[in-house]
Scaffold this motif. Structure first.
Motif, mmCIF file in Angstrom:
data_model
loop_
_atom_site.group_PDB
_atom_site.id
_atom_site.type_symbol
_atom_site.label_atom_id
_atom_site.label_comp_id
_atom_site.label_asym_id
_atom_site.label_seq_id
_atom_site.Cartn_x
_atom_site.Cartn_y
_atom_site.Cartn_z
ATOM 1 N N ALA A 130 0.822 -1.252 0.069
ATOM 2 C CA ALA A 130 -0.047 0.116 -0.028
ATOM 3 C C ALA A 130 0.737 1.249 -0.204
ATOM 4 C CB ALA A 130 -1.024 -0.067 1.337
ATOM 5 N N TYR A 131 1.868 1.115 0.555
ATOM 6 C CA TYR A 131 2.657 2.482 0.896
ATOM 7 C C TYR A 131 3.532 2.595 -0.462
ATOM 8 C CZ TYR A 131 7.340 4.352 1.327
ATOM 9 O OH TYR A 131 8.730 4.969 1.213
ATOM 10 N N LYS A 132 4.200 1.354 -1.090
ATOM 11 C CA LYS A 132 5.093 1.366 -2.145
ATOM 12 C C LYS A 132 4.249 1.742 -3.450
ATOM 13 C CE LYS A 132 8.728 0.404 -2.684
ATOM 14 N NZ LYS A 132 9.962 1.510 -2.800
ATOM 15 N N ASN A 133 3.033 1.340 -3.460
ATOM 16 C CA ASN A 133 2.242 1.465 -4.757
ATOM 17 C C ASN A 133 0.903 2.641 -4.729
ATOM 18 O OD1 ASN A 133 3.850 -0.414 -5.871
ATOM 19 N ND2 ASN A 133 2.299 -2.160 -5.129
ATOM 20 N N TRP A 153 -1.242 -0.784 15.345
ATOM 21 C CA TRP A 153 -2.713 -0.528 15.462
ATOM 22 C C TRP A 153 -2.731 1.103 15.810
ATOM 23 C CZ3 TRP A 153 -7.049 -2.193 13.395
ATOM 24 C CH2 TRP A 153 -8.066 -1.580 13.863
ATOM 25 N N TYR A 154 -2.101 1.489 16.727
ATOM 26 C CA TYR A 154 -2.694 2.579 17.378
ATOM 27 C C TYR A 154 -1.849 4.034 16.530
ATOM 28 C CZ TYR A 154 -5.318 0.652 21.127
ATOM 29 O OH TYR A 154 -6.035 -0.094 21.799
ATOM 30 N N THR A 155 -0.725 3.421 15.672
ATOM 31 C CA THR A 155 -0.209 4.557 14.986
ATOM 32 C C THR A 155 -0.716 4.479 13.455
ATOM 33 O OG1 THR A 155 1.664 3.309 14.478
ATOM 34 C CG2 THR A 155 1.820 4.548 16.428
ATOM 35 N N TRP A 156 -1.624 3.728 13.050
ATOM 36 C CA TRP A 156 -2.110 3.564 11.728
ATOM 37 C C TRP A 156 -2.574 4.789 11.238
ATOM 38 C CZ3 TRP A 156 -2.763 -1.970 10.117
ATOM 39 C CH2 TRP A 156 -2.758 -2.110 8.567
ATOM 40 N N GLY A 157 -2.080 5.419 10.184
ATOM 41 C CA GLY A 157 -2.614 6.674 9.810
ATOM 42 C C GLY A 157 -2.136 7.777 10.467
ATOM 43 N N LYS A 158 -1.302 7.561 11.462
ATOM 44 C CA LYS A 158 -0.910 8.651 12.196
ATOM 45 C C LYS A 158 0.642 8.983 12.282
ATOM 46 C CE LYS A 158 -4.651 7.970 15.575
ATOM 47 N NZ LYS A 158 -4.917 7.567 17.042
ATOM 48 N N ILE A 159 1.451 8.209 11.425
ATOM 49 C CA ILE A 159 2.701 8.558 11.363
ATOM 50 C C ILE A 159 2.998 8.049 9.644
ATOM 51 C CG2 ILE A 159 3.491 7.725 13.505
ATOM 52 C CD1 ILE A 159 4.213 4.864 12.723
ATOM 53 N N HIS A 160 4.227 8.515 9.330
ATOM 54 C CA HIS A 160 4.600 8.318 7.798
ATOM 55 C C HIS A 160 4.303 6.711 7.579
ATOM 56 C CE1 HIS A 160 6.810 8.391 3.939
ATOM 57 N NE2 HIS A 160 6.528 9.622 4.183
ATOM 58 N N PRO A 161 3.750 6.558 6.267
ATOM 59 C CA PRO A 161 3.440 5.179 5.870
ATOM 60 C C PRO A 161 4.708 4.204 5.774
ATOM 61 C CG PRO A 161 2.118 6.804 4.609
ATOM 62 C CD PRO A 161 3.126 7.611 5.498
ATOM 63 N N THR A 210 7.524 4.438 7.958
ATOM 64 C CA THR A 210 7.740 4.147 9.112
ATOM 65 C C THR A 210 6.942 3.014 9.648
ATOM 66 O OG1 THR A 210 8.490 6.294 9.510
ATOM 67 C CG2 THR A 210 8.231 5.146 11.673
ATOM 68 N N HIS A 211 5.427 3.253 9.414
ATOM 69 C CA HIS A 211 4.435 2.339 9.862
ATOM 70 C C HIS A 211 4.587 0.874 9.146
ATOM 71 C CE1 HIS A 211 0.486 0.614 10.293
ATOM 72 N NE2 HIS A 211 0.548 1.029 11.482
ATOM 73 N N SER A 212 5.157 0.917 7.761
ATOM 74 C CA SER A 212 5.537 -0.145 7.126
ATOM 75 C C SER A 212 6.561 -1.154 7.980
ATOM 76 C CB SER A 212 5.821 0.066 5.735
ATOM 77 O OG SER A 212 4.591 0.396 4.910
ATOM 78 N N LEU A 213 7.569 -0.208 8.303
ATOM 79 C CA LEU A 213 8.737 -0.725 8.995
ATOM 80 C C LEU A 213 8.206 -1.604 10.233
ATOM 81 C CD1 LEU A 213 11.964 -1.201 9.449
ATOM 82 C CD2 LEU A 213 11.826 1.040 10.208
ATOM 83 N N LEU A 214 7.361 -0.896 10.977
ATOM 84 C CA LEU A 214 7.053 -1.228 12.288
ATOM 85 C C LEU A 214 6.354 -2.574 12.108
ATOM 86 C CD1 LEU A 214 6.732 -0.561 15.147
ATOM 87 C CD2 LEU A 214 4.564 0.782 14.816
ATOM 88 N N MET A 215 5.288 -2.489 11.059
ATOM 89 C CA MET A 215 4.601 -3.799 10.737
ATOM 90 C C MET A 215 5.452 -5.165 10.406
ATOM 91 S SD MET A 215 1.205 -3.302 10.764
ATOM 92 C CE MET A 215 0.601 -4.638 9.650
ATOM 93 N N TRP A 216 6.747 -4.710 9.629
ATOM 94 C CA TRP A 216 7.657 -5.734 9.413
ATOM 95 C C TRP A 216 8.388 -6.282 10.514
ATOM 96 C CZ3 TRP A 216 7.151 -8.494 5.323
ATOM 97 C CH2 TRP A 216 6.770 -7.973 4.132
#
Length: 367
Positions: free
Chosen positions: A40-43, A114-122, A124-130
């Motif tokens: 979602a972030y890359k594309n 969960w709590y940072t979804w949509g609140k931090i840079h995509p 950074t959030h993608s890295l957190l998810m990995w």
């Protein structure tokens, strides 16, 4: 085997099986959610983000239940099998530490994701998810070493013979690597099939295709890792190998039939999804995958009965690892058994409501 030890042994086996069911869901869906969050972030793909968020909700519910049953396992080990717990802590400290450290990283990462979804840079959030996804695989990397030692005690044998701490020796156990790879392929496959089944109920063809690509691909990998683990049992744990193939042969046959059914249904479902359709049998892939997980755990753990540890063609009975500090009163044992049964009923109902009813009936439109 006295009644208290038998109930403890049965309760431990049931708790482990239920824990493994939910762990299989949470690890597989975690990796799938992280992948599609990154896509979602890359594309800049809104659908991929929505899909990742929905699958992530399944992960959260599964993680909750797996954690509860993990705690129940700890209670059974500490209360009924103190000798086993003591021996494992002394000899398998590094695998246990790896598992605990992975849990300590994964749970905060789930909450933060969960709590940072949509609140931090995509990005950074993608890295957190990995981080959330990959840390989960450190848990079986630790705990599967314990199961490998129970079936083929390399590090434990070294400790009992020398008195020295075996350090990283559990990972020199050849049974560990085949079991771990078999486990990793299984949980990713289960996660994909769970995603495909749930999204098929929503009539989301893209979601079904994404889940099936994961589920079916790693099911094909299991055609290599499964027989490899089975063959390694013949070399390093022949007593368990014989139990799986002879004593529990009918269950093993049912598992093979279930795997064959998943291959056929998975192939037809993926072919239909590529053509833009949803095969009517897709919704049954998740129950079928979880059924094979249950059978696999029953074969691995039930094959040791009435032993707790296997050494070649010899077995060490459960009583040797029971609580030697005190004799647990039978009324207390019955209370524990009643609590276990009640927990099973309550959590089964809660899991059905949380994962299926809420997932299907209350699909969020955000993101």
């Amino acid at each position: 085997m006295n009644e208290a030890v038998f109930i403890g042994f049965a309760g431990l086996g049931l708790s482990v099986t239920l824990h493994v069911i939910f762990v299989s869901i949470t690890l597989g869906t975690g990796l799938l959610a992280a992948l599609y969050r990154w896509k979602a972030y890359k594309n800049n793909d809104p659908w991929a983000e929505m899909f990742a968020r929905r699958i992530f909700k399944v992960l959260i519910v599964s993680e909750l239940f797996s954690g509860v049953w993990g705690t129940i396992i700890t209670v059974f080990l500490a209360g009924f099998f103190t000798a086993l717990t003591t021996l494992a802590t002394n000899t398998l400290f590094i695998p246990i530490a790896i598992a605990i450290a992975s849990i300590m990283v994964r749970i905060p990462a789930i909450a933060a994701s969960w709590y940072t979804w949509g609140k931090i840079h995509p990005r950074t959030h993608s890295l957190l998810m990995w981080i959330m996804a990959f840390s989960g695989f450190g848990v079986p990397f630790g705990f599967r070493a314990i199961f490998a030692e129970i079936n083929n005690p390399v590090a434990v044998g070294y400790y009992l013979q020398t008195g020295a701490n075996p350090g990283w020796l559990p990972y020199a156990n050849p049974l560990f690597w085949t079991l771990y790879l078999h486990t990793v392929a299984a949980v990713i496959s289960v996660g994909g099939f769970v995603a495909a089944s749930l999204t098929s109920l929503e009539k989301d063809v893209k979601g079904v295709k994404a889940g099936l690509l994961f589920g079916f691909s790693f099911l094909l990998a299991q055609l290599f890792f499964g027989p490899l683990y089975w063959y390694s049992l013949s070399l390093y744990s022949p007593l368990l190998f014989d139990a799986v193939n002879i004593t529990l042969g009918p269950l093993f046959g049912i598992k093979l039939i279930a795997v064959a059914a998943m291959l056929v249904i998975g192939y037809k479902a993926y072919k239909a999804a590529k053509a833009g359709n949803i095969h009517p049998m897709t919704k049954w892939l998740a129950p079928l995958a979880l059924f094979t997980v249950v059978l696999g755990e029953v074969l691995n753990d039930g094959g040791r009965h009435p032993n707790m540890v296997l050494v070649g063609r010899e077995g060490l009975p459960v009583e040797l690892f029971a609580n030697f500090y005190m004799e647990i009163p039978m009324p207390a044992v019955y209370v524990i058994l009643a609590f276990l049964i009640l927990s099973l009923v309550v959590f089964t109902i809660a899991a059905f409501y949380a994962i299926y009813r809420r997932y299907v009936a209350e699909i969020p439109e955000e993101q």
